[in-house]
Scaffold this motif. Structure first.
Motif, short mmCIF file in Angstrom:
data_model
loop_
_atom_site.label_atom_id
_atom_site.label_comp_id
_atom_site.label_asym_id
_atom_site.label_seq_id
_atom_site.Cartn_x
_atom_site.Cartn_y
_atom_site.Cartn_z
N UNK A 1 11.20 -11.58 -24.56
CA UNK A 1 11.53 -10.09 -24.16
C UNK A 1 12.16 -10.04 -22.83
N UNK A 2 12.95 -9.26 -22.60
CA UNK A 2 13.63 -9.42 -21.26
C UNK A 2 12.88 -8.51 -20.20
N UNK A 3 12.58 -9.13 -18.85
CA UNK A 3 11.82 -8.33 -17.90
C UNK A 3 12.66 -7.38 -17.28
N UNK A 4 12.09 -6.15 -17.03
CA UNK A 4 12.82 -4.97 -16.45
C UNK A 4 11.50 -4.51 -15.35
N UNK A 5 12.47 -3.97 -14.23
CA UNK A 5 12.00 -2.98 -13.46
C UNK A 5 11.33 -2.09 -13.69
N UNK A 6 9.91 -1.70 -13.74
CA UNK A 6 9.16 -0.44 -13.98
C UNK A 6 9.21 0.78 -12.81
N UNK A 7 8.83 0.06 -11.85
CA UNK A 7 8.51 0.70 -10.69
C UNK A 7 8.74 0.28 -9.37
N UNK A 8 9.18 0.87 -8.35
CA UNK A 8 9.43 0.32 -7.04
C UNK A 8 8.42 1.10 -6.05
N UNK A 9 8.09 0.31 -4.98
CA UNK A 9 7.20 0.96 -4.21
C UNK A 9 7.59 0.40 -2.69
N UNK A 10 7.98 1.44 -1.99
CA UNK A 10 8.66 1.04 -0.71
C UNK A 10 7.74 0.79 0.37
N UNK A 11 6.40 1.01 0.40
CA UNK A 11 5.47 0.54 1.25
C UNK A 11 5.71 1.17 2.57
N UNK A 12 6.12 2.59 2.58
CA UNK A 12 6.43 3.13 3.76
C UNK A 12 5.80 3.01 5.07
N UNK A 13 4.21 3.28 4.67
CA UNK A 13 3.26 3.23 5.71
C UNK A 13 3.15 1.90 6.52
N UNK A 14 3.24 1.00 5.71
CA UNK A 14 3.22 -0.52 6.29
C UNK A 14 4.19 -0.98 6.91
N UNK A 15 5.44 -0.69 6.46
CA UNK A 15 6.62 -1.30 6.96
C UNK A 15 7.07 -0.35 8.04
N UNK A 16 6.82 0.84 8.12
CA UNK A 16 7.12 1.67 9.17
C UNK A 16 6.32 1.21 10.62
N UNK A 17 5.16 0.99 10.32
CA UNK A 17 4.39 0.64 11.18
C UNK A 17 4.67 -0.79 11.94
N UNK A 18 5.08 -1.74 10.94
CA UNK A 18 5.60 -3.22 11.41
C UNK A 18 6.96 -2.94 12.13
N UNK A 19 7.68 -1.90 11.76
CA UNK A 19 8.93 -1.76 12.33
C UNK A 19 9.01 -0.72 13.40
N UNK A 20 7.69 -0.16 13.84
CA UNK A 20 7.73 0.77 14.98
C UNK A 20 8.32 2.05 14.73
N UNK A 21 8.49 2.31 13.49
CA UNK A 21 9.16 3.85 13.18
C UNK A 21 8.16 4.62 12.62
N UNK A 22 6.81 4.36 12.76
CA UNK A 22 5.69 5.15 11.90
C UNK A 22 5.83 6.38 12.62
N UNK A 23 5.89 6.58 14.06
CA UNK A 23 5.78 7.85 14.78
C UNK A 23 7.01 8.75 14.21
N UNK A 24 8.08 8.18 13.58
CA UNK A 24 9.03 9.17 13.16
C UNK A 24 8.55 9.69 11.75
N UNK A 25 8.00 8.91 10.86
CA UNK A 25 7.63 9.42 9.43
C UNK A 25 7.03 8.49 8.71
N UNK A 26 6.14 8.88 7.68
CA UNK A 26 5.44 7.95 6.86
C UNK A 26 5.85 8.21 5.51
N UNK A 27 6.78 9.01 5.39
CA UNK A 27 7.29 9.62 4.04
C UNK A 27 8.58 8.86 3.77
N UNK A 28 9.19 8.39 4.47
CA UNK A 28 10.49 7.61 4.50
C UNK A 28 10.69 6.37 4.98
#
Length: 695
Positions: A1-28
């Motif tokens: 059976x072919x593998x398909x992508x069911x869901x994607x998670x952008x991890x905004x909280x973790x990524x934005x903190x690491x990129x020093x952009x969490x003060x802008x938003x945690x939603x994007x």
């Protein structure tokens, strides 16, 4: 059976903190180029590293791999042609649980990727791509491959991350500091700053080329410089300097950038009225810091406005010492611009012109370039200005004149004849100032723009600039008497510090440098001045030395003016060809506003501040307004009105607010009334972080 992508998670909280952009938003998702972020994909079945998985990112309406606005990467690895730009990559992260079909990718945007909004999609081999969401990519001063890389962490914190600043105004000997709220991390800044790029005229002419060029901080900073003013485009601010602001806001009203940018965005990009140089510069600083370009606001005192690129400023006075209106050249009490940090390989590959670049969004002169004429200035390398290399890009002759033009003073007689009475090589470009790193102290950076006045290196740089401009102007040499000194020295001296609403006391001191007796005819003149060096009104003219009169004489003129210019012209009655001159700019000090915090400040917890203003003048203040603002403290400014404040009485009010960001925050107050315009006050508040409970 072919593998398909069911869901994607952008991890905004973790990524934005690491990129020093969490003060802008945690939603994007907001990331910085050249630095990995984590993208988690939930697959339909277990996954192995050998399974095909490609990611596609695109930006703009005409994505192209050769323009750097589209990148396809992953497994199998694409065969890129030599003209492909801005290649993204990913690695499978150690946090993945492959047997459960949970795949976490460490995705790295190219260090030269265009900044802006991207859309991501994924493909597991054949079939349609699956949308994975969107992200915003910014410049990265922490990435050594980025053209705006800044090595020092303290400087990165100051010039990228600090939402508050100090702007210097007044005059070279009356330097005043004004707190400013940049607010580059307010949540609506994402939409506002991206909109500013998307409606610039270059984007409308060629959207594909414009989006592709956003990889280059030189290009982006030039676009932002043009878009902060509305001359020739749908820019943010309309400038006005004539004193009539009845249909908008006085430039001195503003205390922060976020309010201005929000008004522009919410009005369908109609210009906010009004701004002047420090407002234009501060708003530009906000936008550049949002995009990740290190920048700082700089004030040049005694700043020349050279309209004909002669590198010389000609100033004309009448017999009575009156400075006429309408002169082409002028010397501003101060002028404010922005410096941005970036490499300049377009000028020289060895890095000679890398570093701080002058950018001036105030619409003074048109910048001529092959891509079109626009009201912007820079980026002009400070290193080139220092050396007099005025033939480099962009707009260096204009900036060089601002900081190092020679000044020639002429006396115009009643019959229209002109006589050169003074040549000053030192007057222009004094006390060039910016906020220090890590503190509110003033940092004098004049030495970065020019060597010590009158030194061999400084004069050599000026002569080189004149030669490179192919100017026919003579290099200015001060007019001296015998022995290389003026025969008569005249100088104004304050007898006490000038305050608004109080007497101003000056003495005119004259001193003969030789043994010759002279009878001098002296005219002393007082004019209300705008900070741009333009006279608004002649207040009084005296045929002899005399103290200035009480505030009632000048007060009514100062509501729309920034300083007083007192000038004196002395003629030797026995030798009328000998003419001497002295002048002085007086900046009146505003009465203070005090702000105090009552109790502790904590994030998401209601707190109270008290604001006090005392009326120092012997008249009733009417139409009094108090405006309170501060990013991280108030989402919208608070305005209170007071009908009148009697002489000697005080305004005392308490204001309740709820901080929504922690850390050091600045609360700003603006008091406006019938006798004083836009008196400023500020208070630094240490907001403790939210802990989930309160004591």
């Amino acid at each position: 059976m072919k593998i398909t992508i069911q869901k994607a998670k952008l991890n905004c909280q973790i990524n934005n903190a690491a990129h020093r952009t969490l003060d802008i938003t945690a939603e994007q998702l907001v990331v910085r180029r050249g630095q990995a972020f984590l993208l988690t994909l939930e697959m339909s079945q277990p996954f192995t590293k050998g399974n095909p998985l490609s990611i596609t990112v695109v930006t703009g309406s005409h994505p192209s791999e050769t323009r750097g606005t589209r990148s396809v990467f992953g497994n199998p690895c694409p065969m890129w042609s030599s003209d492909v730009r801005a290649v993204w990559t990913y690695e499978i992260h150690s946090s993945s649980v492959l047997q459960r079909g949970s795949v976490t990718l460490a995705v790295t945007p190219a260090a030269d990727a265009p900044v802006g909004k991207y859309f991501m999609s994924g493909n597991t081999g054949g079939g349609k791509d699956v949308s994975l969401g969107s992200l915003v990519v910014l410049f990265n001063p922490w990435c050594s491959e980025d053209w705006i890389y800044l090595a020092d962490e303290q400087e990165r914190q100051e010039y990228v991350m600090n939402e508050h600043g100090v702007i210097y105004t007044g005059a070279s000997h009356y330097i005043q500091s004004m707190n400013w709220d940049y607010g580059q991390f307010e949540e609506n800044m994402v939409d506002i700053c991206l909109k500013l790029l998307d409606i610039n005229p270059k984007h409308k002419r060629d959207a594909a080329d414009d989006v592709s060029a956003r990889c280059n901080p030189i290009y982006v900073s030039r676009v932002v410089s043009a878009m902060i003013n509305c001359n020739g485009d749908r820019g943010v601010l309309l400038g006005r300097w004539d004193g009539d602001y009845s249909d908008g806001f006085r430039p001195s009203h503003w205390t922060g950038s976020a309010d201005i940018l929000s008004r522009w965005y919410q009005s369908d990009c109609h210009p906010v009225i009004y701004g002047q140089c420090w407002v234009f510069a501060a708003v530009m600083c906000t936008v550049l810091r949002f995009f990740g370009i290190p920048c700082r606001v700089v004030t040049n005192f005694d700043s020349a406005h050279d309209t004909d690129k002669s590198l010389t400023i000609d100033t004309f006075y009448g017999d009575d010492g009156v400075l006429p209106k309408g002169a082409k050249d002028s010397i501003w009490n101060f002028h404010v611009w922005v410096e941005a940090w970036m490499k300049r390989p377009d000028l020289k590959k060895d890095g000679s012109y890398d570093g701080w670049q002058v950018l001036d969004p105030t619409p003074q002169e048109i910048s001529h370039h092959e891509s079109g004429d626009v009201f912007c200035c820079g980026p002009a390398p400070v290193a080139a200005i220092l050396q007099g290399h005025v033939n480099m890009k962009y707009d260096i002759p204009f900036v060089f004149s601002e900081v190092n033009a020679d000044c020639v003073t002429w006396l115009v007689s009643a019959d229209g004849s002109k006589k050169k009475i003074q040549c000053d090589t030192r007057r222009v470009g004094e006390q060039i100032s910016t906020k220090s790193v890590g503190s509110n102290a003033r940092n004098n950076i004049t030495h970065l723009y020019k060597n010590s006045e009158g030194s061999f290196k400084e004069r050599a740089a000026y002569k080189q600039a004149v030669n490179r401009m192919n100017s026919e102007e003579e290099v200015c040499e001060p007019d001296m008497g015998k022995g290389g000194q003026p025969e008569v020295k005249m100088m104004f001296q304050e007898e006490r510090k000038p305050q608004s609403g109080q007497d101003i006391l000056l003495a005119l001191n004259l001193h003969s440098e030789d043994c010759v007796d002279r009878t001098l005819s002296i005219h002393v003149n007082i004019q209300a001045m705008r900070y741009t060096g333009i006279p608004a009104k002649t207040i009084q003219t005296y045929p002899q030395d005399k103290k200035l009169q009480r505030g009632k004489v000048y007060g009514k003129y100062m509501l729309d003016c920034d300083s007083l210019k007192v000038s004196a012209v002395a003629k030797d009655k026995q030798s009328p060809e000998h003419i001497y001159m002295a002048e002085m700019d007086i900046v009146l000090q505003d009465p203070p506003i005090s702000i105090s915090v009552l109790g502790q400040a904590r994030q998401y917890r209601e707190m109270t501040v008290e604001v006090v203003f005392e009326n120092p003048v012997n008249e009733t203040l009417r139409n009094c307004y108090l405006t309170i603002s501060g990013s991280g403290l108030l989402r919208n400014s608070i305005e209170q009105r007071f009908q009148e404040v009697l002489p000697g009485s005080r305004v005392q009010t308490r204001i309740t607010l709820t901080p929504y960001k922690s850390g050091l925050r600045t609360l700003l107050a603006d008091f406006d009334c019938s006798a004083f315009k836009d008196i400023k006050g500020s208070c630094t508040i240490d907001v403790k972080p939210y802990t989930g409970y309160f004591f």
